[in-house]
Design an enzyme around this catalytic site. Structure first.
Site, short mmCIF file in Angstrom:
data_model
loop_
_atom_site.label_atom_id
_atom_site.label_comp_id
_atom_site.label_asym_id
_atom_site.label_seq_id
_atom_site.Cartn_x
_atom_site.Cartn_y
_atom_site.Cartn_z
N ASP A 71 0.84 -1.19 0.00
CA ASP A 71 0.00 0.00 0.00
C ASP A 71 0.88 1.25 0.00
OD1 ASP A 71 -1.93 1.92 0.22
OD2 ASP A 71 -2.47 1.45 2.31
N LYS A 123 1.67 7.89 0.32
CA LYS A 123 2.06 7.96 1.72
C LYS A 123 3.42 8.62 1.86
CE LYS A 123 -0.29 3.77 3.40
NZ LYS A 123 -1.16 4.46 4.37
N ASP A 180 0.16 -4.98 4.62
CA ASP A 180 -1.23 -4.66 4.36
C ASP A 180 -2.01 -5.86 3.82
OD1 ASP A 180 -2.97 -2.59 4.87
OD2 ASP A 180 -2.80 -1.68 2.88
N ASP A 189 -5.75 6.46 -0.76
CA ASP A 189 -5.10 5.70 0.33
C ASP A 189 -6.13 5.02 1.24
OD1 ASP A 189 -3.01 4.63 1.73
OD2 ASP A 189 -2.54 6.46 2.85
N ARG A 234 -11.25 -0.22 2.36
CA ARG A 234 -12.71 -0.29 2.41
C ARG A 234 -13.31 -0.49 1.03
NH1 ARG A 234 -12.79 5.43 5.31
NH2 ARG A 234 -10.89 4.46 6.13
N1 BES Z 1 -3.20 0.21 5.20
C1 BES Z 1 -3.51 1.52 5.66
C2 BES Z 1 -3.73 1.55 7.19
C3 BES Z 1 -2.51 1.36 8.04
C4 BES Z 1 -1.61 2.39 8.22
C5 BES Z 1 -2.32 0.17 8.70
C6 BES Z 1 -0.50 2.20 9.04
C7 BES Z 1 -1.22 -0.03 9.52
C8 BES Z 1 -0.31 1.01 9.70
C9 BES Z 1 -4.80 2.02 5.01
O1 BES Z 1 -4.99 1.62 3.71
C10 BES Z 1 -4.74 3.50 5.03
O2 BES Z 1 -3.94 4.05 4.34
N2 BES Z 1 -5.64 4.12 5.81
C11 BES Z 1 -5.70 5.54 5.92
C12 BES Z 1 -7.14 5.91 5.84
C13 BES Z 1 -7.38 7.39 5.60
C14 BES Z 1 -6.83 7.80 4.26
C15 BES Z 1 -8.87 7.65 5.67
C16 BES Z 1 -5.09 5.94 7.28
O3 BES Z 1 -5.27 5.21 8.26
O4 BES Z 1 -4.41 6.94 7.31
ZN ZN Z 2 -4.07 -0.13 3.16
MN MN Z 3 -4.06 2.91 2.33
#
Ligand code: BES
Ligand code: ZN
Ligand code: MN
Length: 499
Positions: free
Chosen positions: A272, A279, A290, A349, A353
């Site tokens: 991811d 990111k 991920d 990102d 979902r």
């Molecule tokens: N895979 C990430 C969540 C994640 C981040 C898991 C760090 C473990 C460690 C997910 O896809 C993500 O990027 N989530 C975002 C959501 C936001 C953009 C609404 C997040 O958590 O920042």
């Molecule tokens: Zn993710």
């Molecule tokens: Mn993500």
């Protein structure tokens, strides 16, 4: 690893080391006093010295001239607090304390300090599972040898002096071994690097496991997914040269009539990067993890089939790499989900979902009556609960409660988060019915609300964004993937199935 249950006294057992659980403030009387006498009072001397405190996760290695070899004393904390998680940790801590040592036959004394703890069979199961999980060393995935690796145990000798039913202890320990092996399978799938495990490789690995355990496999490739109408899933995969695929594993016959069919849905983002909403560089390498939800779901259907061949169960894994590139989905793009809803992707990102939504709809089409999805969905859940507790959502409440019973049996802690309908208006898009993000406010609460838009049956979402992997080792675990939720999913599957 062979398992043997012996009813002899611990110091009479031939082994390379003996694991011994010690509770906090326990005195060296009775059975411990008898052992102390045989080591010329060395235990009581260390006890007085403060080396053997019995505090949680504290260990000491005491050399002896006995047949059982050196004694590994592992603290288990207050005897009254002894629980299932503690039993797993005890086994894992003993095994890891022996890292780098030559141990082929490990004896473990299945004593229950305080006597009020869990029953003997459960203890045999969970301690064995702990030894298996404690033997896991992720540095071995890409290396020939690691000097400090926990020893490969050829024979685990469970010592239960005078036990009434050693055969029952043996059967329970075998179950623990199989659950532990499944967790380790999940950990390796999650730990492997993203250049090693693409969506196609994840599908190959799932197919290989399925073939070995009589599980049917079907892989839906990108073109077919687009044809079926999985607009959210396909959108996430567009940016990568490694094409996405939806992995479907199925075991058992379709349940008759109104029988239950449980679906395990696992987030399988092999990397991811965030997509166009890229990111920051810091810790981005962790995003190979991920796919930890996918790893848990795949390993769990395999473990459930090892324990009960032909159990009716389905696993659905949307596997995809979330990358920026000329073909990537852009912030603002609008897609149509498999269930017909239109979705504005305002943050690429928030991809988990999107792929879970289509996978859950697909699982329902396959006949799933009950759904559990497992996903490293948010970073927010780690800020809230850290690495030792998994957050989750569920509806109806009775189904959440049922999943929690399985969680307790597995020794894995969870915390329920609320589905707050007041936040639903914030999930609406300008151009589409829904949007996938919408700013930092209540972002964790809204992640559950979004996924709920794609289910119509009893559903639980487990967010392992914190609990999926450790950044540093603990006395009971290596760093890296933890295999969390695997044991819960197995307990849940077995509890709900006939036979
Ligand atoms: N895979 C990430 C969540 C994640 C981040 C898991 C760090 C473990 C460690 C997910 O896809 C993500 O990027 N989530 C975002 C959501 C936001 C953009 C609404 C997040 O958590 O920042
Ligand atoms: Zn993710
Ligand atoms: Mn993500």
């Amino acid at each position: 690893m062979l398992i043997r249950v012996v009813t002899a006294l611990p110091w009479e057992v031939e082994a390379d080391a003996l694991g011994l659980p010690l509770a906090a403030e326990e005195t060296l009387e009775g059975e411990l006093g008898a052992l102390d006498q045989r080591v010329d009072g060395r235990l009581s001397a260390l006890h007085t010295f403060g080396e053997l405190s019995g505090k949680s996760d504290r260990t000491a290695l005491v050399p002896t001239a006995l047949a059982c070899g050196p004694v590994v004393v592992a603290g288990i904390g207050e005897a009254d607090d002894a629980d299932r998680r503690g039993a797993v940790r005890f086994g894992a801590t003993v095994e890891r304390r022996l890292g780098g040592r030559r141990v082929r036959r490990l004896a473990i004394w299945l004593r229950a300090p305080g006597g009020r703890a869990i029953d003997a069979s459960t203890r045999a199961e969970l301690v064995t599972r702990g030894v298996v999980e404690g033997s896991y060393e992720p540095a071995m995935i890409y290396r020939e040898s690691v000097e400090t690796a926990p020893p490969a145990i050829e024979e685990l000798i469970l010592v239960a002096p005078g036990a009434a039913d050693p055969a029952a202890l043996f059967a329970a320990a075998e179950r623990g071994r199989i659950v532990g092996e499944g967790a380790n399978t999940a950990r390796t799938l999650a730990n492997r690097a993203a250049n090693d495990v693409s969506p196609a490789v994840l599908a190959d690995e799932a197919a290989a496991l399925a073939a070995r355990h009589g599980i049917a496999v079907e892989v839906i490739h990108a073109a077919r997914a687009a044809e079926l109408g999985m607009g959210m899933f396909v959108a996430v995969g567009r940016g990568s040269d490694n094409p996405p695929c939806l992995i479907v594993l199925r075991s058992g016959d379709a349940p008759p009539g109104d029988g239950r069919l449980l679906a395990l849905v696992g987030k399988g983002v092999t990397f991811d990067a965030g997509g166009i909403s890229i990111k920051p560089a810091e810790r981005m390498s962790e995003m190979k993890m991920d796919k930890a939800g996918a790893a848990a779901a795949i390993a769990a259907i395999v473990t459930a089939n090892r324990l009960r061949p032909g159990i009716p169960l389905v696993a659905v894994v949307p596997a995809v790499e979330n990358m920026p590139g000329p073909h990537s989905t852009r912030p603002g793009d609008v897609v149509r989900a498999l269930n017909g809803k239109t979705v504005e992707i305002d943050n690429t990102d928030a991809e988990g979902r999107l792929i879970l939504g289509d996978a859950l709809t697909y699982a329902e089409r396959l006949g799933a009556t009950h759904l559990v999805d497992v996903a490293t969905l948010t970073g927010a859940v780690e800020r809230m609960l850290g690495k030792q507790v998994t957050g989750g959502f569920g509806a109806p409440q009775a189904w959440w409660d049922e999943v929690m019973v399985a969680g307790v049996r597995a020794g894995e802690p969870y915390w329920q988060l609320p589905l707050v309908d007041d936040y639903l208006p914030d999930m609406e898009g300008w151009y589409a019915e829904l949007r996938n993000s919408g700013g930092p406010e209540a972002s964790l609460a809204r992640s559950g609300l979004f996924i709920r838009q794609f289910v119509t049956r009893p559903w639980v979402h487990l967010d392992i964004g914190g609990s999926a992997y450790l950044r540093r080792e603990t006395p009971w675990s290596a760093r890296g993937a933890t295999g969390v939720t695997h044991a819960t999913l197995v307990e849940l599957a077995l509890a709900g199935a006939p036979g």
